[in-house]
Design a protein around this motif. Structure first.
Motif, PDB file in Angstrom:
ATOM      1  N   TRP A   1       0.837  -1.194   0.000  1.00 52.16           N
ATOM      2  CA  TRP A   1       0.000   0.000   0.000  1.00 52.16           C
ATOM      3  C   TRP A   1       0.875   1.249   0.000  1.00 52.16           C
ATOM      4  O   TRP A   1       1.941   1.280   0.592  1.00 52.16           O
ATOM      5  N   THR A   2       0.387   2.303  -0.624  1.00 49.07           N
ATOM      6  CA  THR A   2       1.077   3.585  -0.614  1.00 49.07           C
ATOM      7  C   THR A   2       0.923   4.253   0.751  1.00 49.07           C
ATOM      8  O   THR A   2      -0.190   4.336   1.287  1.00 49.07           O
ATOM      9  N   ALA A   3       2.019   4.715   1.324  1.00 52.56           N
ATOM     10  CA  ALA A   3       1.974   5.458   2.585  1.00 52.56           C
ATOM     11  C   ALA A   3       1.638   6.911   2.260  1.00 52.56           C
ATOM     12  O   ALA A   3       2.454   7.646   1.710  1.00 52.56           O
ATOM     13  N   ASN A   4       0.414   7.300   2.592  1.00 50.82           N
ATOM     14  CA  ASN A   4      -0.066   8.638   2.244  1.00 50.82           C
ATOM     15  C   ASN A   4      -1.170   9.019   3.222  1.00 50.82           C
ATOM     16  O   ASN A   4      -1.838   8.157   3.783  1.00 50.82           O
ATOM     17  N   GLU A   5      -1.371  10.298   3.417  1.00 47.94           N
ATOM     18  CA  GLU A   5      -2.386  10.764   4.363  1.00 47.94           C
ATOM     19  C   GLU A   5      -3.787  10.283   4.011  1.00 47.94           C
ATOM     20  O   GLU A   5      -4.671  10.191   4.878  1.00 47.94           O
ATOM     21  N   HIS A   6      -4.032   9.963   2.730  1.00 42.06           N
ATOM     22  CA  HIS A   6      -5.350   9.530   2.310  1.00 42.06           C
ATOM     23  C   HIS A   6      -5.565   8.025   2.490  1.00 42.06           C
ATOM     24  O   HIS A   6      -6.696   7.548   2.343  1.00 42.06           O
ATOM     25  N   VAL A   7      -4.499   7.309   2.772  1.00 45.16           N
ATOM     26  CA  VAL A   7      -4.585   5.854   2.904  1.00 45.16           C
ATOM     27  C   VAL A   7      -4.528   5.475   4.378  1.00 45.16           C
ATOM     28  O   VAL A   7      -3.537   5.770   5.065  1.00 45.16           O
ATOM     29  N   TYR A   8      -5.562   4.825   4.864  1.00 47.42           N
ATOM     30  CA  TYR A   8      -5.620   4.439   6.273  1.00 47.42           C
ATOM     31  C   TYR A   8      -4.497   3.463   6.605  1.00 47.42           C
ATOM     32  O   TYR A   8      -4.246   2.517   5.859  1.00 47.42           O
ATOM     33  N   ARG A   9      -3.819   3.714   7.723  1.00 48.59           N
ATOM     34  CA  ARG A   9      -2.731   2.830   8.145  1.00 48.59           C
ATOM     35  C   ARG A   9      -2.797   2.644   9.648  1.00 48.59           C
ATOM     36  O   ARG A   9      -2.952   3.604  10.392  1.00 48.59           O
ATOM     37  N   GLU A  10      -2.698   1.386  10.088  1.00 51.58           N
ATOM     38  CA  GLU A  10      -2.672   1.082  11.518  1.00 51.58           C
ATOM     39  C   GLU A  10      -1.330   1.517  12.113  1.00 51.58           C
ATOM     40  O   GLU A  10      -0.311   1.523  11.413  1.00 51.58           O
ATOM     41  N   PRO A  11      -1.288   1.868  13.392  1.00 50.19           N
ATOM     42  CA  PRO A  11      -0.037   2.320  14.013  1.00 50.19           C
ATOM     43  C   PRO A  11       1.103   1.310  13.921  1.00 50.19           C
ATOM     44  O   PRO A  11       2.276   1.700  13.816  1.00 50.19           O
ATOM     45  N   HIS A  12       0.763   0.017  13.920  1.00 49.19           N
ATOM     46  CA  HIS A  12       1.809  -1.002  13.885  1.00 49.19           C
ATOM     47  C   HIS A  12       2.310  -1.289  12.469  1.00 49.19           C
ATOM     48  O   HIS A  12       3.285  -2.016  12.293  1.00 49.19           O
ATOM     49  N   GLU A  13       1.665  -0.717  11.457  1.00 54.01           N
ATOM     50  CA  GLU A  13       2.062  -0.984  10.068  1.00 54.01           C
ATOM     51  C   GLU A  13       3.215  -0.045   9.706  1.00 54.01           C
ATOM     52  O   GLU A  13       3.027   1.149   9.514  1.00 54.01           O
ATOM     53  N   GLU A  14       4.370  -0.619   9.586  1.00 52.36           N
ATOM     54  CA  GLU A  14       5.617   0.142   9.421  1.00 52.36           C
ATOM     55  C   GLU A  14       5.773   0.658   7.997  1.00 52.36           C
ATOM     56  O   GLU A  14       5.548  -0.069   7.019  1.00 52.36           O
ATOM     57  N   VAL A  15       6.166   1.914   7.885  1.00 53.05           N
ATOM     58  CA  VAL A  15       6.436   2.508   6.580  1.00 53.05           C
ATOM     59  C   VAL A  15       7.870   2.197   6.169  1.00 53.05           C
ATOM     60  O   VAL A  15       8.815   2.433   6.925  1.00 53.05           O
ATOM     61  N   LEU A  16       8.009   1.663   4.959  1.00 53.24           N
ATOM     62  CA  LEU A  16       9.312   1.306   4.416  1.00 53.24           C
ATOM     63  C   LEU A  16       9.509   1.986   3.073  1.00 53.24           C
ATOM     64  O   LEU A  16       8.539   2.364   2.403  1.00 53.24           O
ATOM     65  N   GLU A  17      10.745   2.131   2.678  1.00 59.26           N
ATOM     66  CA  GLU A  17      11.035   2.622   1.336  1.00 59.26           C
ATOM     67  C   GLU A  17      11.428   1.426   0.470  1.00 59.26           C
ATOM     68  O   GLU A  17      12.402   0.727   0.765  1.00 59.26           O
ATOM     69  N   GLU A  18      10.645   1.175  -0.583  1.00 61.47           N
ATOM     70  CA  GLU A  18      10.877   0.042  -1.461  1.00 61.47           C
ATOM     71  C   GLU A  18      10.896   0.511  -2.907  1.00 61.47           C
ATOM     72  O   GLU A  18      10.342   1.563  -3.251  1.00 61.47           O
TER      73      GLU A  18
END
Length: 299
Positions: free
Chosen positions: A222-239
């Motif tokens: 999933w894209t890490a973006n303000e419009h995309v819901y993300r749980e606190p435990h879901e880590e943002v990575l650069e891929e």
């Protein structure tokens, strides 16, 4: 031996369909998302009417959650080709109370587009909407005719489809009805990519491998973006990823890839064992997700 130009039969069929739309309908429009299929339709429409301009407008139903790269590309293409662009926003439908913003883990504005689209069809009295759907994408798409009639409410009835024998396209409709037209219905994903390569068509950078901030959920990227819901435990990575299909960022998953040229993308598609719709998060809601959306007026 001199070089002989071998005609592309699928291109010829698509151009024929687009010309039939112009001949049989009074107010056609091309549904434009900024994705590879609608970009391909623009090129086919250019060829269908060359040297004249494309004689109908483009309509983009903007969720305001689109990838910025897509919007920039859209505006550049319209300016470059001198096209008429109509934009209608899902946010307006929300503000008017016609649809309700979704909340939570799988929230998306993708399904909300239907109301905005149907309102635009009514506003401009469009009688034919040209779209980039293909039969190989998803099983509900495979049921579509090339001229797919929708009723007064924009609804699609898969049991009431017209026969299309010997490439005869019947554009006769009753008052209030409209037709969704799919000129590349018989193309495959690989056909589209090979055509883009042959024609050297410019496409958004999203389709090529690039570094992006993402997170993993349910086996999808999933894209890490303000419009995309993300749980606190879901880590943002650069891929290093790319997108096989481009829509609203809330419903479009990326794929890990190093394909950063048209040649490498084509080779990647040839070896892929997963449909491009496998990267559409909204299709995962239910087994019949696409068919249900189409029945209420989706593209």
């Amino acid at each position: 031996m001199s070089n002989i130009l071998i005609p592309n039969p699928k291109e010829a069929e698509s151009i024929h369909i687009i010309r039939e739309v112009a001949a049989q309908f009074e107010r056609p429009v091309l549904l434009f998302s900024g994705g590879k299929d609608s970009i391909t339709l623009v090129r086919l429409a250019q060829k269908a009417f060359y040297p004249a301009r494309i004689p109908f407008p483009l309509l983009h139903v903007d969720t305001d959650h689109n990838f910025p790269e897509t919007i920039v590309f859209r505006d550049q293409l319209v300016e470059e080709l001198g096209l008429e662009l109509i934009v209608r926003k899902v946010q307006d439908s929300i503000d008017q109370g016609k649809v309700r913003e979704e909340k939570g883990k799988y929230s998306s504005r993708n399904t909300l587009q239907t109301t905005t689209l149907l309102d635009a069809i009514e506003e401009f009295k469009f009688d034919a909407c040209i779209g980039g759907a293909r039969r190989d994408e998803e099983k509900a798409r495979a049921k579509e005719r090339i001229f797919s009639v929708r009723d007064d409410f924009g609804q699609w009835d898969e049991k009431n489809q017209r026969p299309e024998l010997f490439d005869m396209l019947n554009g006769r409709i009753h008052q209030g009805q409209n037709v969704r037209v799919f000129p590349i219905s018989n193309w495959t994903e690989l056909d589209v990519w090979e055509y883009i390569k042959t024609e050297n068509i410019r496409i958004p950078s999203l389709y090529f491998a690039h570094k992006r901030e993402v997170f993993f959920r349910d086996g999808m990227i999933w894209t890490a973006n303000e419009h995309v819901y993300r749980e606190p435990h879901e880590e943002v990575l650069e891929e290093t990823v790319r997108f096989r299909t481009v829509g609203d960022m809330t419903c479009t998953a990326a794929v890990l890839s190093t394909a950063d040229t048209l040649d490498s993308v084509v080779e990647e598609i040839k070896s892929s064992t997963i449909s491009e719709r496998g990267a559409r998060i909204d299709d995962k809601r239910s087994e019949a997700a696409m068919e249900n959306r189409k029945k209420v007026g989706y593209f």
